[in-house]
Design an enzyme around this catalytic site. Sequence first.
Site, PDB file in Angstrom:
ATOM      1  N   LYS A 111      27.146  19.872 -31.858  1.00 40.20           N
ATOM      2  CA  LYS A 111      27.215  18.593 -32.581  1.00 40.20           C
ATOM      3  C   LYS A 111      28.580  17.948 -32.461  1.00 40.20           C
ATOM      4  CE  LYS A 111      23.241  18.702 -35.370  1.00 40.20           C
ATOM      5  NZ  LYS A 111      22.568  18.346 -36.599  1.00 40.20           N
ATOM      6  N   LYS A 198      15.987  21.045 -25.807  1.00 40.84           N
ATOM      7  CA  LYS A 198      15.161  21.108 -27.015  1.00 40.84           C
ATOM      8  C   LYS A 198      14.853  19.699 -27.514  1.00 40.84           C
ATOM      9  CE  LYS A 198      17.062  21.453 -30.915  1.00 40.84           C
ATOM     10  NZ  LYS A 198      17.814  21.678 -32.135  1.00 40.84           N
ATOM     11  N   LYS A 201      16.197  14.525 -32.150  1.00 40.41           N
ATOM     12  CA  LYS A 201      16.470  13.095 -32.332  1.00 40.41           C
ATOM     13  C   LYS A 201      17.797  12.710 -31.700  1.00 40.41           C
ATOM     14  CE  LYS A 201      15.030  13.815 -36.464  1.00 40.41           C
ATOM     15  NZ  LYS A 201      14.755  13.902 -37.887  1.00 40.41           N
TER      16      LYS A 201
END
Length: 335
Positions: A111, A198, A201
Amino acid sequence: MERKNVLSCIQPTGDIHLGNYLGAVKNWVDLQEKYDCTYGVVDYHAMTMPYKAEDLRKNTWKMVFQLLACGIKPENLFIQSLVPEHAELCWVLGNVCSFGELTRMTQFKDKSEQVKDTDKDAFISSGLFYYPVLQAADILIYHADYVPVGKDQIQHLELSRNIAQRFNHQFGKEYFTHPEPLLTKSAKIMSLANPLKKMSKSLGEKHYVNIFGEEARIRKQVKSAVTDTGDNPEGEMSAGVSNLFGLLIATNRQEAHDSLMEQYNAGSLRYSDLKGEVAEGLVALCSPIKERYDEVYADRKNIKRVIKQSSAEIRKRAAQTLAEVKEIAGIMNPR
Ligand code: TYM
């Protein structure tokens, strides 16, 4: 015999996508029959990535409506910021979690890189780094035995178990349970546009199937799904084709799966036939959920009241745990 506790949560970062649904939410719904289940919409977690305040509150309610449309019972559902004890327990648990453990979390690496990709000088919050401790608090505060999640959450769950163990050891009391993950057969649904990644969003619009999206969009996404990525050694099924076959199983189209697999093995499979069946399966899966969403949404005023009430009820259990934890850890209780 005492019923086991189940706990799981989802971030309110937009619509529920097919990966969330098949990897976790569908399982949450089914488990309600057998266990005492508690499910949370974790808005504190969603603050760890850049966001706008007005969007977060709106998305939190939208996630509540979507979970109810999927079949979660309102009395099992809470909003994390309505149970502030999670944040307080997080502070306590941070002291039995090492800095080194947090640096090994792959989600933090992924992230923070994602934020830097959009802007190399972007702000990486320490909340993002601390995120897994809050997740451990979510789980341990309800003494969860089982945590139904997708495969990407396994590392966070291992950390939660380590934190529980260390707390128990440090204070010499077998207080926290050791939560176990519950995985479905679809614990890792891949993106249709890039089946090596994967479904998520954060990859962007074309990478995830919104289960509340238009039927035409779902069909189009399946039609343009990548089948051959060139990643497969001679004779091995490619990631894209394997993902599509997995979706047939996940949408209960076993018969179609078996006959198409026979064609694949005989070398006669047309990918358009495979995609056609997958699209039918997904549309059949999503249509009734979408219809229920409309009903829930029409009753949203009442539902907001009900969820505030269920959060208040669930909060009583969280407050009980926190009071016991403070007692054990030698800090003060206000009462
Ligand atoms: P989140 O909001 O990213 O995802 C919610 C659930 O969906 C699963 N999932 C998938 N499963 C299969 N294939 C995929 N492509 C896929 N993408 C997502 C996730 O594994 C998850 O189960 N950190 C958590 C939220 C959280 C939590 C918790 C979970 C906070 N506290 C306590 C369990 C217990 C997260 O970001 O999930």
